[in-house]
Each structure stands twice: as C-alpha cells, then as structure tokens.
Design an enzyme around this catalytic site. Structure first.
Site, short mmCIF file in Angstrom:
data_model
loop_
_atom_site.label_atom_id
_atom_site.label_comp_id
_atom_site.label_asym_id
_atom_site.label_seq_id
_atom_site.Cartn_x
_atom_site.Cartn_y
_atom_site.Cartn_z
N LYS A 22 0.83 -1.20 0.00
CA LYS A 22 0.00 0.00 0.00
C LYS A 22 0.87 1.25 0.00
O LYS A 22 0.63 2.19 -0.77
CB LYS A 22 -0.91 0.01 1.23
N ASN A 23 1.87 1.28 0.86
CA ASN A 23 2.67 2.50 1.00
C ASN A 23 3.55 2.77 -0.21
O ASN A 23 4.09 3.88 -0.34
CB ASN A 23 3.51 2.44 2.27
N ARG A 92 -4.40 10.37 2.80
CA ARG A 92 -3.16 11.01 3.23
C ARG A 92 -2.17 11.13 2.07
O ARG A 92 -1.47 12.13 1.92
CB ARG A 92 -2.55 10.19 4.37
N CYS A 116 -5.58 8.78 8.23
CA CYS A 116 -5.78 8.42 9.64
C CYS A 116 -5.33 9.54 10.56
O CYS A 116 -4.35 10.22 10.29
CB CYS A 116 -4.98 7.15 9.97
N ARG A 121 1.07 15.41 11.67
CA ARG A 121 1.85 14.87 10.55
C ARG A 121 2.01 16.00 9.54
O ARG A 121 1.44 15.97 8.46
CB ARG A 121 1.14 13.67 9.92
N PRO A 122 2.77 17.04 9.91
CA PRO A 122 2.82 18.23 9.06
C PRO A 122 3.49 17.96 7.73
O PRO A 122 4.30 17.03 7.59
CB PRO A 122 3.65 19.21 9.90
N ILE A 123 3.11 18.78 6.73
CA ILE A 123 3.74 18.66 5.41
C ILE A 123 4.75 19.78 5.20
O ILE A 123 5.12 20.09 4.07
CB ILE A 123 2.68 18.66 4.29
N ASP A 124 5.23 20.37 6.31
CA ASP A 124 6.15 21.50 6.17
C ASP A 124 7.45 21.12 5.49
O ASP A 124 8.03 21.92 4.75
CB ASP A 124 6.42 22.14 7.54
N LEU A 125 7.92 19.88 5.70
CA LEU A 125 9.17 19.47 5.07
C LEU A 125 8.99 19.28 3.56
O LEU A 125 9.91 19.53 2.79
CB LEU A 125 9.72 18.20 5.72
N ASP A 306 4.04 1.26 11.88
CA ASP A 306 2.85 0.62 11.34
C ASP A 306 2.65 -0.81 11.84
O ASP A 306 1.58 -1.39 11.63
CB ASP A 306 2.91 0.59 9.80
N ILE A 328 7.14 7.72 16.66
CA ILE A 328 6.82 8.35 15.37
C ILE A 328 5.49 9.10 15.46
O ILE A 328 5.40 10.28 15.10
CB ILE A 328 6.75 7.30 14.25
N ARG A 398 -8.92 0.40 3.65
CA ARG A 398 -7.96 1.29 2.99
C ARG A 398 -6.62 0.60 2.75
O ARG A 398 -5.85 1.02 1.88
CB ARG A 398 -7.70 2.54 3.85
#
Length: 419
Positions: A22-23, A92, A116, A121-125, A306, A328, A398
């Site tokens: 999936k990932n 996500r 989820c 879980r920021p997307i700043d990076l 996970d 994490i 999912r």
C-alpha cells in the site's frame, strides 16, 4: 453502516499470500503522471486507497484499465486542474500529487491531505523542499497552490531536519524532471522509497542512493512508459505473521521479503515465536509459551510504527509485563481502550502503552480508529471467545487487500455486514 463480525476462538491454518505494498502504490500511481506513455503496474492491491487514486487520475484525464492486480495507466491526457476535495481529504497520500504535478506542469493545486488521525503529521518538510526547488506556496480556501511561474523546478541541495518518508518520496518525484541535480540529505530509507525510485528509473530517471540517507537525482527532460512490479507489503506481511502466531495451528505467509522485516522478526524471536524463514515465505508454527517484550518504534530499519498495533494482540498472549513506545506518531495508542474493552490488561501511561499478560480476550463491540488499529482489532477478534463487531471498517479496507476472503480461506468465521 458496514461492520466486520467475527466469531472468535477458532484455530486457523493454511496459506495466505501478501499483496502489493500500500505505501508504495499510493506513491507509484501519482508518480506515473510524469510519464509520456503508458505505465503498467503489477501486484496492485485491492484497497480503497487505490480506488480513490484511480478516480482522481481519471478525473484529471488519465485513461486507466484495471484487470485484477494489473493496473495500466495512460497519463498523456492528464490536465493540470484542481483535484476533488472529497477524495483528497480522505487520502493522506494525496500529497504525492504535489510532486508529480510540479514536475510535469510547474504548478499544482491540491486539497490538503487527510487519512488516519495519528497526531501531527505536518507537510512543512514537503513545502520546504518544493520552495527550495523554486515553487511558491499560497492557499485558496481548502486548496494549496504550488507554482514555479511556468518554469521547471530546479535542482538543489535539501537537508531534512527529521527523517520523513513522505517528503523524501515527494521530493524525489518532483526532482525526476527538474533542471539540474537534486541532492536529498537525511533521506528516509524505507523499502517503499526504493520501489518508487525503481519505477522512476525504469521510466528513464537518473536516481542514485535510494535506500541510503543521501539520494542524488539528475533531472531529465522526458520520462517514458514502462512495466513495474510492486514490492510485497511488509506491513501486511507482519500483520499476518503476528496473526498466525496468535491464532494459527500452522500458517504459511507467502510473498514475503524477509530483509524488509528483520527488526520485526527479531522481536518475534525474542518473544519465542517458532517459525521457519524460507526464500519468499515464512511458516509460523502453533505457539505455546511466549515472553513479553518491550517495543520501541523507529525509522527504518528500526521497528516500524505501522507494525506496533498489529503486533499488540500477540503481545497480550505473552507472559510478563512490558511497554510499547511509539516515537513516530503520538496518537498511535487509540487501539488500547478497544483492547481493554475486550478484557485486556493494557493501558497508556505517560504516552507509553503498558501491558501485562497472558490475557484471555472476550468478544465485544469495538471501533477501528485508524488503519493499523483496525488490523489489531481483527486479530483480537479472532483470538477472543465469542462475537466481536468492528465498526469504522473503512480504515481497514484502505490498507488490507481482500482481508475477509483471505481470513475465511484460513478457516476464520468472519463476515463483512452492511446495515
């Protein structure tokens, strides 16, 4: 409403095959936007995240053909248009469209990602990397716009303050067609990153170092079509191995890459789980006495975040007291009250999970709070005496391909019920 109903306490046996990762596939599909011809993926799992990605690709103008586990995508008709917020908000991995659209069009208008609820879980990076490559960020309602003003993104040197799988992959995708060289330092090393790099290289990209902490990408003008085999899902594999140890009387888990699971297998060895590792499979024997062990998650090759939830039901069978610490995702403890509802001696103390066993579980109505918590509840339901009803099962669907059919084939009394 849909729910999964399990009549537990039945021993399972037989063979179960692990599906494609999936990932990986949630990044592979958006990456195909960069290609100038048809790309075929083999080993695509039957999960709802893939259904959503296909729908988004078709809305954008791609032609998609699906035949079982084979997915053929022709991205030549893709147009740069805002994507449907509802689908983006539930997914996500929608942020991978940032990299692919920037790489192809120099612009992306995408809704903020969902998925989820596991805490911050920021997307700043991601944005830091895109800005370093020449993109400007602005917000339009529920959408984010990334734009280079019509130019191609340019190569640069990027150092991530923390190890991040999503930003590593997204930067790699955007850099594949950038002008010049991009170097990613402190890159994540997960197998899924190698899988995405392999697809891009098969399309004509020049990526070196995937799987290490320094990745170098030499941008190219064009990327062509190709055929690619998705790697096996190491999280699904670990989930079924833990399940086999918890309720199995001899189960072989096939399509497994052992080298992707070494830290997980090491913990099972420490517990005393009896199993035989084969070339591409693991046979799990019927277990007797198990020892409690403490788990601490870490970026790959450490113990995967996970996998801590899918392993928890097996830990509840072990003798002794120990802890689970997720470094994490701080909110990856929401399965704990559900397990307690089934009679488990488990609680959270200062952000850590504390458990003591062995435990005899009893069936109860429970709710999946996220994808991996849902997998944990399925295993707990198989272990428990009596009837377990799991709601919020959209999370489970999912990420676990054909889970009901796979478990029925092992002898489980499990049904998906629509009300």
């Amino acid at each position: 409403m849909r729910k999964i109903v399990i009549n537990g306490g039945k021993p399972l046996s037989g063979q179960v095959a692990v599906s494609g990762a999936k990932n990986s596939v949630v990044a592979l599909i958006p990456a195909i936007i960069l290609a100038d011809d048809i790309v075929t993926l083999d080993g695509v799992p039957a999960i709802s995240d893939v259904d959503s990605l296909i729908e988004i690709m078709e809305i954008m103008g791609a032609k998609v053909k699906r035949d079982g586990e084979t997915l053929e995508i022709d991205p030549r008709g893709v147009e740069n248009k805002p994507m449907p917020y509802g689908k983006i908000n539930s997914l996500r991995a929608s942020y991978y469209f940032y990299g692919s659209l920037l790489g192809r069009f120099g612009e992306a208008v995408v809704g903020l990602p969902g998925g989820c609820d596991l805490g911050p879980r920021p997307i700043d990076l991601h944005l830091k990397a895109f800005e370093a490559m020449g993109a400007k960020v602005s917000y339009e309602g529920d959408n984010m716009r990334l734009s280079t003003g019509g130019k191609a993104v340019h190569g640069t040197q990027i150092f991530f303050d923390t190890v991040t799988v999503g930003a590593t992959i997204n930067t790699m995708i955007a850099a594949a067609k950038a002008e010049g060289r991009t170097i990613i330092e402190n890159a994540a090393r997960e197998p899924e990153i190698i899988d995405v790099a392999t697809l891009l290289n098969n399309m004509g990209a020049h990526i070196r170092g995937a799987g290490t902490d320094i990745i170098t990408i030499e941008g190219v003008k064009t990327l062509h079509g190709t055929r690619h085999q998705v790697i096996p899902d190491r999280i699904e594999a670990g989930s079924y191995i833990a399940m086999a140890a918890a309720v199995g009387e001899g189960i072989k888990v096939t399509n497994v890459l052992y080298e992707h699971l070494e830290s997980f297998i090491a913990k099972l060895d420490e517990m005393g789980v009896r199993m035989t590792v084969e070339e591409d499979a693991i046979f799990v024997e019927k277990q007797e006495k198990l020892k409690a062990v403490s788990i601490k998650t870490a970026p790959y090759p450490g113990f995967a975040t996970d996998l801590q939830q899918p392993l928890t039901p097996l830990l509840l069978k072990a003798e002794g007291r120990a802890t689970i610490t997720d470094t994490i995702y701080e909110k990856r403890v929401n399965h704990v009250p559900e397990m307690a509802r089934m009679g488990a001696n488990i609680s959270t103390v200062g952000g850590r999970i504390v458990y003591e066993g062995p435990n005899d579980l009893t069936g109860a109505p429970v709710k999946a709070t996220d994808l991996r918590a849902g997998a944990a509840l399925v295993t707990a339901g198989l272990m428990a005496k009596g009837r377990t009803e799991i709601t919020n099962i959209e999370f489970i669907l999912r990420g676990y391909s054909n889970i009901i059919e796979k478990l029925k084939a092992l002898g489980a009394d499990i049904e998906l019920i629509e009300e």
